[in-house]
Write an enzyme that holds these catalytic residues in place. Structure first.
Site, PDB file in Angstrom:
ATOM      1  N   LYS A   1      22.691  26.039  33.082  1.00  0.00           N
ATOM      2  CA  LYS A   1      23.092  25.837  34.468  1.00  0.00           C
ATOM      3  C   LYS A   1      23.921  24.564  34.651  1.00  0.00           C
ATOM      4  O   LYS A   1      24.669  24.447  35.617  1.00  0.00           O
ATOM      5  CB  LYS A   1      21.869  25.820  35.388  1.00  0.00           C
ATOM      6  CG  LYS A   1      20.961  27.037  35.275  1.00  0.00           C
ATOM      7  CD  LYS A   1      21.718  28.334  35.404  1.00  0.00           C
ATOM      8  CE  LYS A   1      20.879  29.599  35.334  1.00  0.00           C
ATOM      9  NZ  LYS A   1      20.011  29.769  34.148  1.00  0.00           N
TER      10      LYS A   1
ATOM     11  N   TYR B   1       9.107  40.250  33.778  1.00  0.00           N
ATOM     12  CA  TYR B   1       9.587  38.866  33.840  1.00  0.00           C
ATOM     13  C   TYR B   1       8.483  37.874  33.477  1.00  0.00           C
ATOM     14  O   TYR B   1       7.399  37.909  34.065  1.00  0.00           O
ATOM     15  CB  TYR B   1      10.125  38.565  35.249  1.00  0.00           C
ATOM     16  CG  TYR B   1      10.675  37.163  35.402  1.00  0.00           C
ATOM     17  CD1 TYR B   1      11.927  36.837  34.892  1.00  0.00           C
ATOM     18  CD2 TYR B   1       9.946  36.168  36.033  1.00  0.00           C
ATOM     19  CE1 TYR B   1      12.439  35.552  35.017  1.00  0.00           C
ATOM     20  CE2 TYR B   1      10.442  34.879  36.168  1.00  0.00           C
ATOM     21  CZ  TYR B   1      11.691  34.579  35.656  1.00  0.00           C
ATOM     22  OH  TYR B   1      12.194  33.310  35.785  1.00  0.00           O
TER      23      TYR B   1
ATOM     24  N   TYR C   1      13.244  33.226  28.570  1.00  0.00           N
ATOM     25  CA  TYR C   1      14.645  33.610  28.343  1.00  0.00           C
ATOM     26  C   TYR C   1      14.999  33.641  26.854  1.00  0.00           C
ATOM     27  O   TYR C   1      15.208  34.698  26.275  1.00  0.00           O
ATOM     28  CB  TYR C   1      15.580  32.640  29.074  1.00  0.00           C
ATOM     29  CG  TYR C   1      15.431  32.661  30.572  1.00  0.00           C
ATOM     30  CD1 TYR C   1      16.154  33.559  31.352  1.00  0.00           C
ATOM     31  CD2 TYR C   1      14.574  31.782  31.229  1.00  0.00           C
ATOM     32  CE1 TYR C   1      16.026  33.581  32.728  1.00  0.00           C
ATOM     33  CE2 TYR C   1      14.433  31.802  32.605  1.00  0.00           C
ATOM     34  CZ  TYR C   1      15.165  32.699  33.348  1.00  0.00           C
ATOM     35  OH  TYR C   1      15.023  32.729  34.701  1.00  0.00           O
TER      36      TYR C   1
HETATM   37  C1  LIG Z   1      19.367  30.999  33.881  1.00  0.00           C
HETATM   38  C2  LIG Z   1      19.019  31.128  32.457  1.00  0.00           C
HETATM   39  C3  LIG Z   1      19.546  32.186  31.678  1.00  0.00           C
HETATM   40  C4  LIG Z   1      20.381  33.290  32.236  1.00  0.00           C
HETATM   41  O1  LIG Z   1      21.679  32.886  32.616  1.00  0.00           O
HETATM   42  P1  LIG Z   1      22.413  33.716  33.761  1.00  0.00           P
HETATM   43  O2  LIG Z   1      23.748  33.115  33.852  1.00  0.00           O
HETATM   44  O3  LIG Z   1      21.582  33.522  35.003  1.00  0.00           O
HETATM   45  O4  LIG Z   1      22.442  35.146  33.375  1.00  0.00           O
HETATM   46  C5  LIG Z   1      19.225  32.234  30.337  1.00  0.00           C
HETATM   47  N1  LIG Z   1      18.432  31.307  29.791  1.00  0.00           N
HETATM   48  C6  LIG Z   1      17.901  30.288  30.487  1.00  0.00           C
HETATM   49  C7  LIG Z   1      17.018  29.314  29.781  1.00  0.00           C
HETATM   50  C8  LIG Z   1      18.181  30.158  31.851  1.00  0.00           C
HETATM   51  O5  LIG Z   1      17.650  29.138  32.549  1.00  0.00           O
END
Ligand SMILES: *Cc1c(COP(=O)(O)O)cnc(C)c1O
Length: 340
Positions: A49, A258, A284
């Protein structure tokens, strides 16, 4: 417009490193695997981000805004990086987090509080539902609020990852990656990498591993990502539309849903930690790496491939989900003998 012509503010340290994961690759008897370390973007424990926020908050500053509003889950990596960025830029930060306040904050939520942002618990409300109310309150208080979209994913957030694809290209030194694999959620990362691929004329496959089920009534993820990619493409003056065939979003690894941690995530976290000394998160990157490991085992990604795994961050949430990890993986009992 050129990628460099958009307003941007400096929040992280770039380029992030690209490293080879030779021991993991050997353990899997698989292809060469490289990793782009966006867990090391440098802002408040890193993550993908930070790249998006450089463009989004650059836009906010260019409009004279002085307060940020965004929304996410209690353990949102996006919200934590937004809180840190707002602190660095001297902006007021309002986070709308789903659910109720826990008794004791940990992981990302603890960091949100350390960065001094205002937290609004939204209970059962849908993500972002309460944003207009906070927006109006800030206007009434003579503030100039700026709304950062969920996950930082609008066309400006996507531009950041088109730029990131260019950054990778400058580091690739003739390594011809066949696949770029990463966790995909709000879609800005994937849309941006697809755009960057097209701008650079690359042939690698951009493979998003979906980490979340779709909610009823939402635009399907693949449609959201295509729309984002097309809007970002128009910003940089690219005429062609992306077609559904250009989008690879793999939803085979959703497991229990999730943030439900299963063997897939536990094994990926344990193997990557033990072979490379690199931490993944359970929500993630652990799921995405688990997906990559399965695709290598099944032969879907062959031994002569050259894979780049894009580490998108998320490390602080490891602590918040500590109780959900199955320690038998992490003490080695469940790992194959070669991986212990
Ligand atoms: C937000 C996030 C993602 C996904 O990215 P997007 O652009 O929202 O698809 C993947 N990994 C982590 C650790 C994240 O914080």
């Amino acid at each position: 417009m050129n990628l460099h012509d958009f307003p941007r503010t400096c929040l992280g340290f770039f380029p992030t490193p690209v490293v080879e994961l030779a021991r993991l690759s050997k353990l899997l008897g698989g292809p060469k695997i490289f990793m782009k370390r966006d867990d090391l973007t440098g802002l408040a424990m890193g993550g993908n981000k930070t790249r998006k926020l450089e463009y989004l908050l650059g836009d906010a500053l260019s409009q004279g805004c002085d307060a940020i509003i965004t929304a996410g889950a209690a353990q949102s990596n996006h919200c934590r990086q937004t809180a840190a960025a707002a602190a660095k830029l001297g902006m007021e930060c309002h986070l709308l987090l789903g659910g109720e306040a826990p008794e004791r904050p940990s992981g990302n939520l603890l960091l949100d509080q350390i960065f001094g942002c205002h937290i609004h618990w939204t209970g059962e409300h849908r993500k972002g539902e309460d944003i207009p109310e906070i927006f109006e309150e800030l206007l009434a208080a003579q503030k100039r609020p700026y709304i950062v979209p969920y996950g930082g994913s609008n066309e400006f957030g996507a531009l950041a990852f088109a730029e990131a694809a260019h950054e990778l290209e400058a580091q690739a030194k003739g390594r011809n990656f066949s696949h770029i694999v990463f966790a995909s959620s709000s879609g800005g990362t994937q849309a941006g990498l697809m755009l960057g691929r097209k701008m650079l004329g690359k042939t690698y496959q951009v493979v998003g591993i979906n980490i979340d089920k779709e909610e009823a009534g939402e635009l399907p993820f693949n449609r959201q990502i295509l729309s984002l990619a097309n809007r970002a493409a128009r910003l940089v003056g690219l005429e062609q539309e992306f077609s559904a065939r250009e989008l690879i979003l793999n939803s085979d690894y959703l497991g229990g849903g999730y943030a439900v941690i299963g063997d897939l995530e536990n094994e990926a976290i344990a193997m990557t930690a033990r072979t490379e000394g690199v931490l993944l998160d359970p929500v993630y990157t652990g799921r995405a790496m688990g997906g990559l490991i399965q695709m290598i085992r099944s032969g879907e990604i062959s031994r002569d491939a050259r894979v780049l795994f894009w580490h998108t961050g998320g490390t602080p949430s490891l602590f918040a989900y500590a109780n959900g990890l199955d320690l038998a993986w992490h003490t080695g009992e469940k790992l194959p003998p070669t991986a212990r």
